[in-house]
Design a protein around this motif. Structure first.
Motif, PDB file in Angstrom:
ATOM      1  N   LEU A 110       0.825  -1.203   0.000  1.00  0.00           N
ATOM      2  CA  LEU A 110       0.000   0.000   0.000  1.00  0.00           C
ATOM      3  C   LEU A 110       0.863   1.258   0.000  1.00  0.00           C
ATOM      4  O   LEU A 110       0.586   2.220  -0.719  1.00  0.00           O
ATOM      5  CB  LEU A 110      -0.915   0.009   1.219  1.00  0.00           C
ATOM      6  CG  LEU A 110      -2.240  -0.742   1.093  1.00  0.00           C
ATOM      7  CD1 LEU A 110      -2.958  -0.753   2.429  1.00  0.00           C
ATOM      8  CD2 LEU A 110      -3.118  -0.127   0.020  1.00  0.00           C
ATOM      9  N   PHE A 111       1.895   1.239   0.821  1.00  0.00           N
ATOM     10  CA  PHE A 111       2.797   2.391   0.908  1.00  0.00           C
ATOM     11  C   PHE A 111       3.428   2.676  -0.455  1.00  0.00           C
ATOM     12  O   PHE A 111       3.492   3.830  -0.900  1.00  0.00           O
ATOM     13  CB  PHE A 111       3.881   2.108   1.947  1.00  0.00           C
ATOM     14  CG  PHE A 111       4.678   3.322   2.335  1.00  0.00           C
ATOM     15  CD1 PHE A 111       4.178   4.220   3.272  1.00  0.00           C
ATOM     16  CD2 PHE A 111       5.924   3.559   1.782  1.00  0.00           C
ATOM     17  CE1 PHE A 111       4.914   5.330   3.643  1.00  0.00           C
ATOM     18  CE2 PHE A 111       6.664   4.653   2.139  1.00  0.00           C
ATOM     19  CZ  PHE A 111       6.160   5.557   3.075  1.00  0.00           C
ATOM     20  N   LYS A 112       3.842   1.621  -1.134  1.00  0.00           N
ATOM     21  CA  LYS A 112       4.443   1.765  -2.455  1.00  0.00           C
ATOM     22  C   LYS A 112       3.451   2.371  -3.451  1.00  0.00           C
ATOM     23  O   LYS A 112       3.808   3.248  -4.251  1.00  0.00           O
ATOM     24  CB  LYS A 112       4.921   0.393  -2.950  1.00  0.00           C
ATOM     25  CG  LYS A 112       5.554   0.399  -4.331  1.00  0.00           C
ATOM     26  CD  LYS A 112       5.981  -1.010  -4.727  1.00  0.00           C
ATOM     27  CE  LYS A 112       6.559  -1.038  -6.124  1.00  0.00           C
ATOM     28  NZ  LYS A 112       6.949  -2.422  -6.513  1.00  0.00           N
ATOM     29  N   GLN A 113       2.206   1.917  -3.406  1.00  0.00           N
ATOM     30  CA  GLN A 113       1.195   2.440  -4.316  1.00  0.00           C
ATOM     31  C   GLN A 113       0.897   3.913  -4.045  1.00  0.00           C
ATOM     32  O   GLN A 113       0.732   4.706  -4.983  1.00  0.00           O
ATOM     33  CB  GLN A 113      -0.093   1.621  -4.199  1.00  0.00           C
ATOM     34  CG  GLN A 113       0.001   0.225  -4.778  1.00  0.00           C
ATOM     35  CD  GLN A 113      -1.376  -0.407  -4.925  1.00  0.00           C
ATOM     36  OE1 GLN A 113      -2.335   0.251  -5.326  1.00  0.00           O
ATOM     37  NE2 GLN A 113      -1.478  -1.675  -4.595  1.00  0.00           N
ATOM     38  N   ILE A 114       0.810   4.274  -2.781  1.00  0.00           N
ATOM     39  CA  ILE A 114       0.528   5.670  -2.423  1.00  0.00           C
ATOM     40  C   ILE A 114       1.622   6.594  -2.947  1.00  0.00           C
ATOM     41  O   ILE A 114       1.353   7.595  -3.598  1.00  0.00           O
ATOM     42  CB  ILE A 114       0.383   5.809  -0.893  1.00  0.00           C
ATOM     43  CG1 ILE A 114      -0.843   5.048  -0.403  1.00  0.00           C
ATOM     44  CG2 ILE A 114       0.298   7.281  -0.490  1.00  0.00           C
ATOM     45  CD1 ILE A 114      -0.868   4.831   1.100  1.00  0.00           C
ATOM     46  N   ILE A 115       2.871   6.249  -2.659  1.00  0.00           N
ATOM     47  CA  ILE A 115       3.995   7.099  -3.072  1.00  0.00           C
ATOM     48  C   ILE A 115       4.097   7.137  -4.598  1.00  0.00           C
ATOM     49  O   ILE A 115       4.448   8.166  -5.189  1.00  0.00           O
ATOM     50  CB  ILE A 115       5.316   6.595  -2.455  1.00  0.00           C
ATOM     51  CG1 ILE A 115       5.198   6.555  -0.925  1.00  0.00           C
ATOM     52  CG2 ILE A 115       6.477   7.478  -2.886  1.00  0.00           C
ATOM     53  CD1 ILE A 115       4.799   7.864  -0.287  1.00  0.00           C
ATOM     54  N   GLY A 116       3.746   6.026  -5.251  1.00  0.00           N
ATOM     55  CA  GLY A 116       3.821   5.972  -6.712  1.00  0.00           C
ATOM     56  C   GLY A 116       2.835   6.888  -7.408  1.00  0.00           C
ATOM     57  O   GLY A 116       2.995   7.186  -8.598  1.00  0.00           O
ATOM     58  N   LYS A 117       1.820   7.348  -6.708  1.00  0.00           N
ATOM     59  CA  LYS A 117       0.823   8.236  -7.302  1.00  0.00           C
ATOM     60  C   LYS A 117       1.237   9.705  -7.267  1.00  0.00           C
ATOM     61  O   LYS A 117       0.551  10.562  -7.822  1.00  0.00           O
ATOM     62  CB  LYS A 117      -0.522   8.076  -6.571  1.00  0.00           C
ATOM     63  CG  LYS A 117      -1.238   6.767  -6.865  1.00  0.00           C
ATOM     64  CD  LYS A 117      -2.547   6.698  -6.100  1.00  0.00           C
ATOM     65  CE  LYS A 117      -3.360   5.483  -6.531  1.00  0.00           C
ATOM     66  NZ  LYS A 117      -3.886   5.651  -7.910  1.00  0.00           N
ATOM     67  N   LEU A 118       2.343  10.010  -6.622  1.00  0.00           N
ATOM     68  CA  LEU A 118       2.707  11.405  -6.366  1.00  0.00           C
ATOM     69  C   LEU A 118       3.652  11.972  -7.417  1.00  0.00           C
ATOM     70  O   LEU A 118       4.519  11.271  -7.932  1.00  0.00           O
ATOM     71  CB  LEU A 118       3.375  11.525  -4.994  1.00  0.00           C
ATOM     72  CG  LEU A 118       2.584  10.983  -3.798  1.00  0.00           C
ATOM     73  CD1 LEU A 118       3.427  11.094  -2.538  1.00  0.00           C
ATOM     74  CD2 LEU A 118       1.266  11.714  -3.640  1.00  0.00           C
ATOM     75  N   GLN A 119       3.468  13.248  -7.689  1.00  0.00           N
ATOM     76  CA  GLN A 119       4.437  14.037  -8.436  1.00  0.00           C
ATOM     77  C   GLN A 119       4.914  15.125  -7.475  1.00  0.00           C
ATOM     78  O   GLN A 119       4.188  16.080  -7.205  1.00  0.00           O
ATOM     79  CB  GLN A 119       3.818  14.637  -9.694  1.00  0.00           C
ATOM     80  CG  GLN A 119       3.450  13.607 -10.747  1.00  0.00           C
ATOM     81  CD  GLN A 119       2.934  14.241 -12.027  1.00  0.00           C
ATOM     82  OE1 GLN A 119       2.667  15.437 -12.087  1.00  0.00           O
ATOM     83  NE2 GLN A 119       2.809  13.428 -13.056  1.00  0.00           N
ATOM     84  N   ILE A 120       6.105  14.977  -6.983  1.00  0.00           N
ATOM     85  CA  ILE A 120       6.589  15.845  -5.912  1.00  0.00           C
ATOM     86  C   ILE A 120       7.144  17.143  -6.495  1.00  0.00           C
ATOM     87  O   ILE A 120       8.078  17.114  -7.310  1.00  0.00           O
ATOM     88  CB  ILE A 120       7.672  15.130  -5.087  1.00  0.00           C
ATOM     89  CG1 ILE A 120       7.107  13.807  -4.534  1.00  0.00           C
ATOM     90  CG2 ILE A 120       8.159  16.010  -3.947  1.00  0.00           C
ATOM     91  CD1 ILE A 120       8.157  12.876  -3.996  1.00  0.00           C
ATOM     92  N   PRO A 121       6.595  18.280  -6.116  1.00  0.00           N
ATOM     93  CA  PRO A 121       7.109  19.559  -6.620  1.00  0.00           C
ATOM     94  C   PRO A 121       8.566  19.769  -6.219  1.00  0.00           C
ATOM     95  O   PRO A 121       8.994  19.350  -5.137  1.00  0.00           O
ATOM     96  CB  PRO A 121       6.185  20.590  -5.936  1.00  0.00           C
ATOM     97  CG  PRO A 121       4.943  19.833  -5.582  1.00  0.00           C
ATOM     98  CD  PRO A 121       5.408  18.449  -5.246  1.00  0.00           C
ATOM     99  N   GLU A 122       9.320  20.437  -7.087  1.00  0.00           N
ATOM    100  CA  GLU A 122      10.746  20.632  -6.834  1.00  0.00           C
ATOM    101  C   GLU A 122      10.999  21.446  -5.574  1.00  0.00           C
ATOM    102  O   GLU A 122      11.997  21.255  -4.889  1.00  0.00           O
ATOM    103  CB  GLU A 122      11.394  21.327  -8.032  1.00  0.00           C
ATOM    104  CG  GLU A 122      11.435  20.462  -9.290  1.00  0.00           C
ATOM    105  CD  GLU A 122      12.137  21.165 -10.430  1.00  0.00           C
ATOM    106  OE1 GLU A 122      12.613  22.306 -10.213  1.00  0.00           O
ATOM    107  OE2 GLU A 122      12.219  20.581 -11.532  1.00  0.00           O
ATOM    108  N   ARG A 123      10.094  22.360  -5.255  1.00  0.00           N
ATOM    109  CA  ARG A 123      10.313  23.260  -4.117  1.00  0.00           C
ATOM    110  C   ARG A 123      10.042  22.594  -2.772  1.00  0.00           C
ATOM    111  O   ARG A 123      10.252  23.201  -1.731  1.00  0.00           O
ATOM    112  CB  ARG A 123       9.414  24.490  -4.247  1.00  0.00           C
ATOM    113  CG  ARG A 123       7.940  24.153  -4.105  1.00  0.00           C
ATOM    114  CD  ARG A 123       7.039  25.332  -4.392  1.00  0.00           C
ATOM    115  NE  ARG A 123       5.634  24.978  -4.195  1.00  0.00           N
ATOM    116  CZ  ARG A 123       4.884  24.342  -5.072  1.00  0.00           C
ATOM    117  NH1 ARG A 123       5.428  23.974  -6.225  1.00  0.00           N
ATOM    118  NH2 ARG A 123       3.616  24.067  -4.828  1.00  0.00           N
TER     119      ARG A 123
END
Length: 217
Positions: A74-87
């Motif tokens: 689940l943790f892997k799936q959650i993080i995989g959905k993110l696009q982390i802003p550079e800032r």
């Protein structure tokens, strides 16, 4: 809250329609001003339809398909959905153990990702942000916390942030459909969601889901 938000949108459309009709009846009416009003109307109508569709889809989740799922997956799936802003400095801490919970993987991962994305957006572009996601176990619960250093939430808003269409922003975009969906999904997993926030300091969302089976690491 739902009817209040829709009422506000209807009032905005009525005002713009009235002004556009007045312009149309004026011989010296500016075509640019009329075009601008029509574009605003079109935008509001489109946003209203889009958000109503979004709300309808988000609440068509009465029948969640709960199956045993490992916390690490689940943790892997959650993080995989993110696009982390550079800032934004992003820290993700997965649990040291790997219990199973009963979950609808798609909906649960989407709900948790929604909280994190809200944290990104709350920080905005005015400062370097910090968002930390932690998943850990405590007694018979799997706990996920999302902490940010954004502007925080005023105390009088904490009781309504999970209401459909709630937003503290003066805009017809970014309505609070996301957190309403999150609350429904968490409750559908027999869980709880809490928020602690301090204006000017940041917010922490905490989701608790009952553990189904303690698994091997």
């Amino acid at each position: 809250m739902f009817t209040h938000a829709i009422k506000n949108q209807l009032i905005m459309m009525q005002l713009l329609l009235g002004k556009t009709r007045q312009l149309a009846a004026t011989p010296a009416a500016s075509s640019n001003e009329m075009s601008e009003n029509l574009e605003k109307l079109s935008s509001i109508v489109g946003e209203t339809q889009q958000r109503l569709d979004q709300l309808y889809k988000s609440f068509k989740t009465t029948y969640l398909q709960l199956k045993p799922v490992q916390a690490h997956e689940l943790f892997k799936q959650i993080i995989g959905k993110l696009q982390i802003p550079e800032r934004i400095h992003f820290l993700a801490v997965k649990p040291s153990d790997n219990p199973m919970i009963l979950a609808d993987e798609a909906h649960f991962a989407e709900a948790l990702a929604n909280i994190i994305i809200n944290a990104f957006e709350a920080i905005g572009k005015e400062k370097d942000g910090q968002v930390t996601v932690r998943m850990y176990t405590e007694a018979s619960w799997l706990i996920v916390t999302v902490e940010d250093n954004g502007p925080g939430i005023q105390a009088e808003h904490l009781d309504v942030i999970f209401d459909p269409f709630y937003t503290s922003k003066n805009t017809n975009k970014n309505w609070g459909v996301g957190l309403s969906y999150v609350k429904q999904i968490v409750h559908g997993h027999f869980g709880h969601i809490h928020v602690d926030s301090r204006p000017g300091v940041g917010s922490t969302f905490q989701v608790l889901i009952p553990i189904y089976l303690n698994a091997e690491r």
